[in-house]
Design a protein around this motif. Structure first.
Motif, PDB file in Angstrom:
ATOM      1  N   SER A  62     -21.801  57.550  -4.312  1.00 31.73           N
ATOM      2  CA  SER A  62     -22.384  56.922  -3.134  1.00 31.73           C
ATOM      3  C   SER A  62     -21.615  57.333  -1.878  1.00 31.73           C
ATOM      4  CB  SER A  62     -22.342  55.405  -3.301  1.00 31.73           C
ATOM      5  OG  SER A  62     -22.540  54.763  -2.063  1.00 31.73           O
ATOM      6  N   GLU A  63     -22.348  57.669  -0.833  1.00 28.43           N
ATOM      7  CA  GLU A  63     -21.725  58.024   0.445  1.00 28.43           C
ATOM      8  C   GLU A  63     -20.943  56.845   1.008  1.00 28.43           C
ATOM      9  OE1 GLU A  63     -20.319  59.832   3.734  1.00 28.43           O
ATOM     10  OE2 GLU A  63     -21.242  60.798   2.014  1.00 28.43           O
ATOM     11  N   LEU A  64     -21.490  55.644   0.878  1.00 32.38           N
ATOM     12  CA  LEU A  64     -20.806  54.452   1.374  1.00 32.38           C
ATOM     13  C   LEU A  64     -19.490  54.230   0.629  1.00 32.38           C
ATOM     14  CD1 LEU A  64     -21.591  52.640   3.641  1.00 32.38           C
ATOM     15  CD2 LEU A  64     -22.703  51.110   2.027  1.00 32.38           C
ATOM     16  N   ALA A  65     -19.498  54.456  -0.670  1.00 30.78           N
ATOM     17  CA  ALA A  65     -18.271  54.310  -1.460  1.00 30.78           C
ATOM     18  C   ALA A  65     -17.240  55.355  -1.039  1.00 30.78           C
ATOM     19  CB  ALA A  65     -18.582  54.434  -2.952  1.00 30.78           C
ATOM     20  N   LYS A  67     -16.947  56.630   1.975  1.00 38.85           N
ATOM     21  CA  LYS A  67     -16.425  56.197   3.269  1.00 38.85           C
ATOM     22  C   LYS A  67     -15.358  55.117   3.090  1.00 38.85           C
ATOM     23  CE  LYS A  67     -20.443  57.075   6.184  1.00 38.85           C
ATOM     24  NZ  LYS A  67     -21.491  56.448   7.011  1.00 38.85           N
ATOM     25  N   VAL A  68     -15.649  54.145   2.243  1.00 40.27           N
ATOM     26  CA  VAL A  68     -14.685  53.065   1.993  1.00 40.27           C
ATOM     27  C   VAL A  68     -13.416  53.639   1.377  1.00 40.27           C
ATOM     28  CG1 VAL A  68     -14.245  51.010   0.592  1.00 40.27           C
ATOM     29  CG2 VAL A  68     -16.414  51.258   1.789  1.00 40.27           C
ATOM     30  N   ASN A  69     -13.565  54.559   0.456  1.00 39.14           N
ATOM     31  CA  ASN A  69     -12.409  55.165  -0.202  1.00 39.14           C
ATOM     32  C   ASN A  69     -11.561  55.961   0.790  1.00 39.14           C
ATOM     33  OD1 ASN A  69     -11.342  54.917  -2.727  1.00 39.14           O
ATOM     34  ND2 ASN A  69     -12.038  56.917  -3.401  1.00 39.14           N
ATOM     35  N   ARG A  70     -12.221  56.688   1.686  1.00 41.65           N
ATOM     36  CA  ARG A  70     -11.501  57.459   2.702  1.00 41.65           C
ATOM     37  C   ARG A  70     -10.731  56.526   3.639  1.00 41.65           C
ATOM     38  NH1 ARG A  70     -15.603  60.910   3.020  1.00 41.65           N
ATOM     39  NH2 ARG A  70     -16.650  59.693   4.605  1.00 41.65           N
ATOM     40  N   LEU A  71     -11.410  55.500   4.133  1.00 40.57           N
ATOM     41  CA  LEU A  71     -10.765  54.547   5.029  1.00 40.57           C
ATOM     42  C   LEU A  71      -9.624  53.830   4.306  1.00 40.57           C
ATOM     43  CD1 LEU A  71     -10.780  52.951   7.756  1.00 40.57           C
ATOM     44  CD2 LEU A  71     -12.084  51.238   6.500  1.00 40.57           C
ATOM     45  N   GLY A  72      -9.871  53.411   3.080  1.00 35.92           N
ATOM     46  CA  GLY A  72      -8.828  52.739   2.311  1.00 35.92           C
ATOM     47  C   GLY A  72      -7.639  53.641   2.060  1.00 35.92           C
ATOM     48  N   GLY A  73      -7.896  54.885   1.763  1.00 36.31           N
ATOM     49  CA  GLY A  73      -6.822  55.833   1.533  1.00 36.31           C
ATOM     50  C   GLY A  73      -5.946  56.010   2.761  1.00 36.31           C
ATOM     51  N   TRP A  74      -6.583  56.215   3.902  1.00 40.17           N
ATOM     52  CA  TRP A  74      -5.815  56.362   5.145  1.00 40.17           C
ATOM     53  C   TRP A  74      -5.045  55.084   5.461  1.00 40.17           C
ATOM     54  CZ3 TRP A  74      -4.245  60.235   7.969  1.00 40.17           C
ATOM     55  CH2 TRP A  74      -4.914  61.455   7.875  1.00 40.17           C
ATOM     56  N   SER A  75      -5.707  53.969   5.344  1.00 38.11           N
ATOM     57  CA  SER A  75      -5.102  52.686   5.678  1.00 38.11           C
ATOM     58  C   SER A  75      -3.886  52.395   4.795  1.00 38.11           C
ATOM     59  CB  SER A  75      -6.159  51.586   5.516  1.00 38.11           C
ATOM     60  OG  SER A  75      -5.600  50.327   5.713  1.00 38.11           O
ATOM     61  N   ILE A  76      -4.027  52.598   3.508  1.00 38.86           N
ATOM     62  CA  ILE A  76      -2.924  52.307   2.591  1.00 38.86           C
ATOM     63  C   ILE A  76      -1.808  53.340   2.724  1.00 38.86           C
ATOM     64  CG2 ILE A  76      -2.340  52.130   0.132  1.00 38.86           C
ATOM     65  CD1 ILE A  76      -5.064  50.704  -0.202  1.00 38.86           C
ATOM     66  N   THR A  77      -2.149  54.592   2.943  1.00 42.75           N
ATOM     67  CA  THR A  77      -1.117  55.609   3.158  1.00 42.75           C
ATOM     68  C   THR A  77      -0.281  55.287   4.395  1.00 42.75           C
ATOM     69  OG1 THR A  77      -2.456  57.319   2.104  1.00 42.75           O
ATOM     70  CG2 THR A  77      -0.696  58.070   3.567  1.00 42.75           C
ATOM     71  N   LEU A 115     -16.698  44.292   3.904  1.00 45.02           N
ATOM     72  CA  LEU A 115     -17.466  43.105   4.279  1.00 45.02           C
ATOM     73  C   LEU A 115     -18.406  43.394   5.447  1.00 45.02           C
ATOM     74  CD1 LEU A 115     -14.732  40.350   3.910  1.00 45.02           C
ATOM     75  CD2 LEU A 115     -16.644  40.833   2.363  1.00 45.02           C
ATOM     76  N   SER A 116     -17.959  44.229   6.378  1.00 46.29           N
ATOM     77  CA  SER A 116     -18.812  44.560   7.519  1.00 46.29           C
ATOM     78  C   SER A 116     -19.974  45.477   7.126  1.00 46.29           C
ATOM     79  CB  SER A 116     -17.991  45.202   8.632  1.00 46.29           C
ATOM     80  OG  SER A 116     -17.637  46.534   8.288  1.00 46.29           O
ATOM     81  N   GLN A 117     -19.844  46.190   6.028  1.00 47.65           N
ATOM     82  CA  GLN A 117     -20.877  47.140   5.602  1.00 47.65           C
ATOM     83  C   GLN A 117     -21.831  46.567   4.557  1.00 47.65           C
ATOM     84  OE1 GLN A 117     -21.230  50.281   7.041  1.00 47.65           O
ATOM     85  NE2 GLN A 117     -19.764  49.335   8.422  1.00 47.65           N
ATOM     86  N   ARG A 118     -21.662  45.290   4.206  1.00 44.82           N
ATOM     87  CA  ARG A 118     -22.514  44.706   3.164  1.00 44.82           C
ATOM     88  C   ARG A 118     -23.996  44.822   3.485  1.00 44.82           C
ATOM     89  NH1 ARG A 118     -20.516  38.840   1.821  1.00 44.82           N
ATOM     90  NH2 ARG A 118     -20.962  38.738   4.029  1.00 44.82           N
ATOM     91  N   GLY A 119     -24.357  44.631   4.735  1.00 47.20           N
ATOM     92  CA  GLY A 119     -25.766  44.729   5.134  1.00 47.20           C
ATOM     93  C   GLY A 119     -26.329  46.130   4.900  1.00 47.20           C
ATOM     94  N   LYS A 120     -25.547  47.152   5.184  1.00 50.74           N
ATOM     95  CA  LYS A 120     -25.996  48.525   4.953  1.00 50.74           C
ATOM     96  C   LYS A 120     -26.154  48.806   3.473  1.00 50.74           C
ATOM     97  CE  LYS A 120     -24.045  50.740   9.017  1.00 50.74           C
ATOM     98  NZ  LYS A 120     -23.120  51.761   9.513  1.00 50.74           N
ATOM     99  N   PHE A 121     -25.251  48.263   2.668  1.00 45.95           N
ATOM    100  CA  PHE A 121     -25.328  48.484   1.229  1.00 45.95           C
ATOM    101  C   PHE A 121     -26.565  47.819   0.655  1.00 45.95           C
ATOM    102  CE2 PHE A 121     -24.324  47.253  -3.156  1.00 45.95           C
ATOM    103  CZ  PHE A 121     -24.156  48.519  -3.694  1.00 45.95           C
ATOM    104  N   LYS A 122     -26.861  46.601   1.090  1.00 46.88           N
ATOM    105  CA  LYS A 122     -28.033  45.889   0.583  1.00 46.88           C
ATOM    106  C   LYS A 122     -29.319  46.614   0.974  1.00 46.88           C
ATOM    107  CE  LYS A 122     -25.932  41.353   0.341  1.00 46.88           C
ATOM    108  NZ  LYS A 122     -25.848  40.010   0.931  1.00 46.88           N
ATOM    109  N   SER A 123     -29.380  47.153   2.205  1.00 44.39           N
ATOM    110  CA  SER A 123     -30.591  47.849   2.643  1.00 44.39           C
ATOM    111  C   SER A 123     -30.732  49.216   1.982  1.00 44.39           C
ATOM    112  CB  SER A 123     -30.598  47.988   4.163  1.00 44.39           C
ATOM    113  OG  SER A 123     -29.552  48.834   4.582  1.00 44.39           O
ATOM    114  N   ALA A 124     -29.601  49.823   1.573  1.00 46.72           N
ATOM    115  CA  ALA A 124     -29.657  51.138   0.920  1.00 46.72           C
ATOM    116  C   ALA A 124     -30.047  51.012  -0.538  1.00 46.72           C
ATOM    117  CB  ALA A 124     -28.299  51.827   1.033  1.00 46.72           C
ATOM    118  N   ALA A 125     -29.820  49.853  -1.136  1.00 46.05           N
ATOM    119  CA  ALA A 125     -30.106  49.678  -2.567  1.00 46.05           C
ATOM    120  C   ALA A 125     -31.551  49.422  -2.858  1.00 46.05           C
ATOM    121  CB  ALA A 125     -29.279  48.521  -3.117  1.00 46.05           C
TER     122      ALA A 125
END
Length: 125
Positions: A62-65, A67-77, A115-125
């Motif tokens: 998933s593209e959304l997943a 994006k979250v993984n990229r942001l999480g990776g940068w944030s945690i690094t 949490l901010s992207q939940r709406g996009k995930f629901k509409s994409a599913a």
């Protein structure tokens, strides 16, 4: 999966080896107690940064997943590197408080993004 287990065991073994080496250096008079504490705790920050750096390299369909993984990776690094810098240079009480806050912020950023992207995930599913 096997590579992740081996990497985790290597980190654990490395931290134990560094702790034993620093304890030995303290007994020989080459390091004081603060230096031992700082080096061993900073190893935890390096481990956090290493795992954060590996996060975006995993494949998710998933593209959304991704994006979250990229942001999480940068944030945690970044939070791991801030943690290391604090333990290297700040007074220990500041390193404890600000270092913990940095790691918590590093985890909170991707959670807040999810949490901010939940709406996009629901509409994409």
């Amino acid at each position: 999966m096997k590579a992740d287990l081996i990497a985790g065991l290597a980190w654990g073994g490395g931290i134990i080896a560094v702790a034993l080496g620093m304890t030995w250096a303290r007994k020989l008079g080459f390091a004081d107690g603060d230096a031992v504490t700082r080096v061993v705790i900073a190893m935890n920050g390096l481990m956090i940064a290493w795992y954060g750096n590996r996060m975006p390299k995993r494949f998710f369909p998933s593209e959304l997943a991704r994006k979250v993984n990229r942001l999480g990776g940068w944030s945690i690094t970044i939070s791991g590197l801030v943690y290391v810098a604090l333990w290297a240079f700040a007074p220990i009480p500041v390193a404890v408080a600000a270092g913990s806050a940095a790691v918590l912020a590093g985890v909170a950023v991707p959670v807040a993004y999810c949490l901010s992207q939940r709406g996009k995930f629901k509409s994409a599913a």
